[in-house]
Enzyme design. Sequence first.
Site, PDB file in Angstrom:
ATOM      1  N   HIS A 224      -4.519  -0.428   6.322  1.00  0.00           N
ATOM      2  CA  HIS A 224      -5.603  -0.606   5.338  1.00  0.00           C
ATOM      3  C   HIS A 224      -6.388   0.684   5.164  1.00  0.00           C
ATOM      4  CE1 HIS A 224      -9.163  -2.674   3.509  1.00  0.00           C
ATOM      5  NE2 HIS A 224      -9.813  -1.726   4.179  1.00  0.00           N
ATOM      6  N   GLU A 225      -6.702   1.358   6.261  1.00  0.00           N
ATOM      7  CA  GLU A 225      -7.459   2.610   6.169  1.00  0.00           C
ATOM      8  C   GLU A 225      -6.629   3.709   5.516  1.00  0.00           C
ATOM      9  OE1 GLU A 225     -10.491   2.416   6.557  1.00  0.00           O
ATOM     10  OE2 GLU A 225     -10.499   0.474   7.564  1.00  0.00           O
TER      11      GLU A 225
ATOM     12  N   HIS B 282      -6.856   3.310   1.822  1.00  0.00           N
ATOM     13  CA  HIS B 282      -8.078   3.892   1.270  1.00  0.00           C
ATOM     14  C   HIS B 282      -7.904   5.394   1.030  1.00  0.00           C
ATOM     15  CE1 HIS B 282     -10.948   0.713   1.021  1.00  0.00           C
ATOM     16  NE2 HIS B 282     -10.938   0.417   2.319  1.00  0.00           N
TER      17      HIS B 282
ATOM     18  N   GLU C  56     -11.871  -2.629  -1.691  1.00  0.00           N
ATOM     19  CA  GLU C  56     -11.397  -3.319  -0.495  1.00  0.00           C
ATOM     20  C   GLU C  56     -10.187  -4.198  -0.804  1.00  0.00           C
ATOM     21  OE1 GLU C  56     -12.192  -2.916   2.653  1.00  0.00           O
ATOM     22  OE2 GLU C  56     -13.631  -1.384   2.082  1.00  0.00           O
TER      23      GLU C  56
END
Length: 297
Positions: free
Chosen positions: A132-133, A136, A201
């Site tokens: 997930h990071e 980003h 998100e």
Amino acid sequence: MTKGYVRTAMLMAALTALLMGVGALIGGSTGVVLALVFAGGMNAFAWWNSDKMVLRMHNARPADTRDGLELQRMVADLARRADMPVPAVFIIETEQPNAFATGRNPENAAVAATTGLLRRLSREEVAGVMAHELAHIRNYDTLIMTITATFAGAISMLANFALFFGGRRDNPLGIIGLLAMMILAPLAAALVQMAISRSREYEADRIGAEICGNPHWLADALERIQAFAARIDNNVAERNPATAHMFIINPLHAHRHDALFSTHPATENRVAALRAMAGQARPDPRAQRRTSGGPWG
């Protein structure tokens, strides 16, 4: 994916328009130019220094211990799967499970995980969080959120300046309108910033699930982090609430449901989207669910 980027672009345009509007009320066309120059200077500073400032703020240390080296190997493997540069890896000493990414571009980026995350989650769940990071970073969300935070800060500073020193007395809103604008503009900027954060998100969840190969890993991680974060304080984050939007789960004990002032979507909504994604996708043979089942360390 396109819909998410279009919404982000529209919200950023609204934030820019709000900045220009405040500048116009302060000094007309000259105020607009000065507001843009002011915001540009703040953005230039944040572009070069925000990652170092945030890591220092949260007392992050390089991941050079045993558990850190395992985390580095995991992040490197996920970065290769995502076809992107490997970011620097840091660890934050706090019991609350959480993580964030920072940096101006994929070539100059870092990910940070808390010791609570490594102790309380399984390897698969940690992989989902790190993916997930990385999403980003690959999506340039770290840069987008730096810009939006800087614009929101610039609007608040200009509004405070106008309240203390006065704006144009001949503005079309009148003195009452000017005062209302100066009070409401920072609030509107904060709302737009939070809306952008929430939209990014969802996109990072989707792409992160693709990177790690199993949406259930990230969904499980979100549920567990939310449960722990609701009862374990992150004291550094509490002292620096402006960084809350960077974390995968709000570290400030956010409300469970989507709220006007929440920097994150409701966790149950994110989990539902990931579960639906898992039901639609063919299983990845490299990513079986819960192979280890134990904690990280």
